[in-house]
Design a protein around this motif. Sequence first.
Motif, PDB file in Angstrom:
ATOM      1  N   SER A 103      35.287  58.738  74.415  1.00  0.00           N
ATOM      2  CA  SER A 103      35.724  57.379  74.082  1.00  0.00           C
ATOM      3  C   SER A 103      36.984  57.065  74.865  1.00  0.00           C
ATOM      4  O   SER A 103      37.758  57.961  75.213  1.00  0.00           O
ATOM      5  CB  SER A 103      36.036  57.294  72.583  1.00  0.00           C
ATOM      6  N   MET A 104      37.193  55.767  75.080  1.00  0.00           N
ATOM      7  CA  MET A 104      38.493  55.304  75.578  1.00  0.00           C
ATOM      8  C   MET A 104      39.614  55.846  74.676  1.00  0.00           C
ATOM      9  O   MET A 104      40.713  56.137  75.134  1.00  0.00           O
ATOM     10  CB  MET A 104      38.452  53.776  75.545  1.00  0.00           C
ATOM     11  N   GLY A 105      39.293  56.010  73.385  1.00  0.00           N
ATOM     12  CA  GLY A 105      40.269  56.557  72.437  1.00  0.00           C
ATOM     13  C   GLY A 105      40.739  57.944  72.821  1.00  0.00           C
ATOM     14  O   GLY A 105      41.863  58.335  72.481  1.00  0.00           O
ATOM     15  N   GLY A 106      39.903  58.709  73.513  1.00  0.00           N
ATOM     16  CA  GLY A 106      40.284  60.049  73.951  1.00  0.00           C
ATOM     17  C   GLY A 106      41.288  60.040  75.080  1.00  0.00           C
ATOM     18  O   GLY A 106      41.922  61.057  75.376  1.00  0.00           O
ATOM     19  N   LYS A 107      41.452  58.869  75.741  1.00  0.00           N
ATOM     20  CA  LYS A 107      42.437  58.746  76.823  1.00  0.00           C
ATOM     21  C   LYS A 107      43.688  58.014  76.375  1.00  0.00           C
ATOM     22  O   LYS A 107      44.794  58.367  76.777  1.00  0.00           O
ATOM     23  CB  LYS A 107      41.822  58.015  78.026  1.00  0.00           C
ATOM     24  N   VAL A 108      43.503  56.965  75.563  1.00  0.00           N
ATOM     25  CA  VAL A 108      44.668  56.143  75.200  1.00  0.00           C
ATOM     26  C   VAL A 108      44.958  56.106  73.694  1.00  0.00           C
ATOM     27  O   VAL A 108      46.078  55.800  73.307  1.00  0.00           O
ATOM     28  CB  VAL A 108      44.536  54.697  75.718  1.00  0.00           C
ATOM     29  N   GLY A 109      43.966  56.392  72.855  1.00  0.00           N
ATOM     30  CA  GLY A 109      44.174  56.371  71.403  1.00  0.00           C
ATOM     31  C   GLY A 109      44.361  54.974  70.846  1.00  0.00           C
ATOM     32  O   GLY A 109      44.504  53.994  71.591  1.00  0.00           O
ATOM     33  N   SER A 110      44.315  54.881  69.521  1.00  0.00           N
ATOM     34  CA  SER A 110      44.521  53.616  68.812  1.00  0.00           C
ATOM     35  C   SER A 110      45.114  53.941  67.453  1.00  0.00           C
ATOM     36  O   SER A 110      44.742  54.958  66.855  1.00  0.00           O
ATOM     37  CB  SER A 110      43.173  52.944  68.540  1.00  0.00           C
ATOM     38  N   PRO A 111      45.996  53.082  66.928  1.00  0.00           N
ATOM     39  CA  PRO A 111      46.526  53.341  65.591  1.00  0.00           C
ATOM     40  C   PRO A 111      45.405  53.507  64.573  1.00  0.00           C
ATOM     41  O   PRO A 111      44.353  52.869  64.684  1.00  0.00           O
ATOM     42  CB  PRO A 111      47.369  52.084  65.289  1.00  0.00           C
ATOM     43  N   GLN A 112      45.623  54.341  63.596  1.00  0.00           N
ATOM     44  CA  GLN A 112      44.682  54.667  62.521  1.00  0.00           C
ATOM     45  C   GLN A 112      43.506  55.516  62.992  1.00  0.00           C
ATOM     46  O   GLN A 112      42.541  55.698  62.268  1.00  0.00           O
ATOM     47  CB  GLN A 112      44.137  53.398  61.847  1.00  0.00           C
ATOM     48  N   GLN A 113      43.588  56.013  64.220  1.00  0.00           N
ATOM     49  CA  GLN A 113      42.457  56.798  64.727  1.00  0.00           C
ATOM     50  C   GLN A 113      42.915  58.135  65.289  1.00  0.00           C
ATOM     51  O   GLN A 113      42.341  58.644  66.255  1.00  0.00           O
ATOM     52  CB  GLN A 113      41.719  56.021  65.816  1.00  0.00           C
ATOM     53  N   ALA A 114      43.958  58.737  64.716  1.00  0.00           N
ATOM     54  CA  ALA A 114      44.486  59.980  65.297  1.00  0.00           C
ATOM     55  C   ALA A 114      43.429  61.076  65.318  1.00  0.00           C
ATOM     56  O   ALA A 114      43.282  61.787  66.329  1.00  0.00           O
ATOM     57  CB  ALA A 114      45.705  60.450  64.505  1.00  0.00           C
ATOM     58  N   HIS A 115      42.679  61.231  64.224  1.00  0.00           N
ATOM     59  CA  HIS A 115      41.651  62.281  64.176  1.00  0.00           C
ATOM     60  C   HIS A 115      40.518  61.975  65.158  1.00  0.00           C
ATOM     61  O   HIS A 115      40.032  62.871  65.856  1.00  0.00           O
ATOM     62  CB  HIS A 115      41.125  62.508  62.758  1.00  0.00           C
ATOM     63  N   TYR A 116      40.128  60.693  65.229  1.00  0.00           N
ATOM     64  CA  TYR A 116      39.064  60.300  66.163  1.00  0.00           C
ATOM     65  C   TYR A 116      39.529  60.488  67.613  1.00  0.00           C
ATOM     66  O   TYR A 116      38.823  61.082  68.435  1.00  0.00           O
ATOM     67  CB  TYR A 116      38.697  58.838  65.908  1.00  0.00           C
ATOM     68  N   ALA A 117      40.736  60.000  67.919  1.00  0.00           N
ATOM     69  CA  ALA A 117      41.258  60.109  69.292  1.00  0.00           C
ATOM     70  C   ALA A 117      41.389  61.575  69.703  1.00  0.00           C
ATOM     71  O   ALA A 117      41.035  61.957  70.826  1.00  0.00           O
ATOM     72  CB  ALA A 117      42.607  59.399  69.403  1.00  0.00           C
ATOM     73  N   ALA A 118      41.887  62.414  68.785  1.00  0.00           N
ATOM     74  CA  ALA A 118      42.036  63.840  69.099  1.00  0.00           C
ATOM     75  C   ALA A 118      40.666  64.472  69.341  1.00  0.00           C
ATOM     76  O   ALA A 118      40.495  65.299  70.245  1.00  0.00           O
ATOM     77  CB  ALA A 118      42.769  64.551  67.960  1.00  0.00           C
ATOM     78  N   SER A 119      39.669  64.078  68.540  1.00  0.00           N
ATOM     79  CA  SER A 119      38.324  64.655  68.720  1.00  0.00           C
ATOM     80  C   SER A 119      37.736  64.236  70.066  1.00  0.00           C
ATOM     81  O   SER A 119      37.053  65.019  70.731  1.00  0.00           O
ATOM     82  CB  SER A 119      37.395  64.267  67.562  1.00  0.00           C
ATOM     83  N   LYS A 120      37.995  62.997  70.482  1.00  0.00           N
ATOM     84  CA  LYS A 120      37.424  62.525  71.748  1.00  0.00           C
ATOM     85  C   LYS A 120      38.174  63.102  72.952  1.00  0.00           C
ATOM     86  O   LYS A 120      37.585  63.338  74.006  1.00  0.00           O
ATOM     87  CB  LYS A 120      37.406  60.999  71.781  1.00  0.00           C
ATOM     88  N   ALA A 121      39.497  63.359  72.794  1.00  0.00           N
ATOM     89  CA  ALA A 121      40.226  64.088  73.849  1.00  0.00           C
ATOM     90  C   ALA A 121      39.657  65.497  73.952  1.00  0.00           C
ATOM     91  O   ALA A 121      39.518  66.052  75.058  1.00  0.00           O
ATOM     92  CB  ALA A 121      41.715  64.116  73.524  1.00  0.00           C
ATOM     93  N   ALA A 122      39.275  66.081  72.813  1.00  0.00           N
ATOM     94  CA  ALA A 122      38.661  67.415  72.823  1.00  0.00           C
ATOM     95  C   ALA A 122      37.308  67.383  73.541  1.00  0.00           C
ATOM     96  O   ALA A 122      36.956  68.323  74.256  1.00  0.00           O
ATOM     97  CB  ALA A 122      38.500  67.925  71.397  1.00  0.00           C
ATOM     98  N   VAL A 123      36.567  66.299  73.362  1.00  0.00           N
ATOM     99  CA  VAL A 123      35.278  66.173  74.069  1.00  0.00           C
ATOM    100  C   VAL A 123      35.511  66.195  75.587  1.00  0.00           C
ATOM    101  O   VAL A 123      34.762  66.845  76.333  1.00  0.00           O
ATOM    102  CB  VAL A 123      34.537  64.880  73.651  1.00  0.00           C
ATOM    103  N   ILE A 124      36.551  65.504  76.036  1.00  0.00           N
ATOM    104  CA  ILE A 124      36.840  65.473  77.476  1.00  0.00           C
ATOM    105  C   ILE A 124      37.171  66.891  77.960  1.00  0.00           C
ATOM    106  O   ILE A 124      36.668  67.348  78.995  1.00  0.00           O
ATOM    107  CB  ILE A 124      37.986  64.473  77.779  1.00  0.00           C
ATOM    108  N   GLY A 125      37.994  67.628  77.208  1.00  0.00           N
ATOM    109  CA  GLY A 125      38.346  69.003  77.593  1.00  0.00           C
ATOM    110  C   GLY A 125      37.141  69.927  77.570  1.00  0.00           C
ATOM    111  O   GLY A 125      36.932  70.732  78.494  1.00  0.00           O
TER     112      GLY A 125
END
Length: 210
Positions: A103-125
């Motif tokens: 997700s774009m969230g895995g690169k830039v994140g969004s408020p209220q989505q810390a767990h989602y953003a972290a999971s999508k950054a993990a997908v990229i890794g």
Amino acid sequence: MDRELDLCRRRAAELGAVAVAVELSDPSSTRSAMESAIGSLGGVDVLVNNAGILRMAPLLDITVDDWDDTFDINVRAMLLTMQVAATAMIEQGTGGSVVNMASMGGKVGSPQQAHYAASKAAVIGLTRVAAMELGEHGIRVNCICPGYVLTEMGAATRTPEQVAEWSALSPLGRCAEPNDVAAMAVFLASDDASYCTGEAMNVTGGMVMH
Ligand SMILES: NC(=O)c1ccc[n+]([C@@H]2O[C@H](COP(=O)([O-])OP(=O)(O)OC[C@H]3O[C@@H](n4cnc5c(N)ncnc54)[C@H](O)[C@@H]3O)[C@@H](O)[C@H]2O)c1
């Protein structure tokens, strides 16, 4: 494969495909569903890991259960499906292509989505390391980072004002349709992407350019 078997069966019937029930939060269900799907198809050339969940909560209110569910479904299941598919691809000796939904969230994140953003950054890794390890077998592994896509995800809380606000963030002036993302998945799965691996491809209408 999906936990919504009726929906999955309807789609499979339209496509002449095979529908398999899976509960991705359960490792044994995930592995056995993959083995069943590969058995029914007589092999595997392409794996698309699309399923995911989004739960919104402020950082200070995220529970351990929400964190674990998000990582179990969005990341751990992806590791397991890749292990089963890549093992089969290596045995076949035919190479293959894996497409993971980040997700774009895995690169830039969004408020209220810390767990989602972290999971999508993990997908990229996870995608990058899988690409490094599986390349010698002719298996390419890429992920897609969509922006705002008008699907069921987040539909319950999405307002017309938000859609207008998000659309204005794109130079193209709109949110994504599912087909915008599907087209990237088809490209990455195909031989047209034969020299792409380890990539995190944006489908954000220009909201993210790196
Ligand atoms: N919609 C967006 O704006 C957006 C943006 C960026 C990335 N994404 C990602 O795209 C992917 C698809 O999202 P979507 O918008 O189509 O969401 P969606 O909620 O419409 O669909 C998600 C699908 O995943 C399945 N699923 C969820 N948990 C499951 C589980 N435990 N076991 C089996 N199946 C399960 C659901 O049944 C559903 O069919 C997700 O990985 C999501 O994070 C979506």
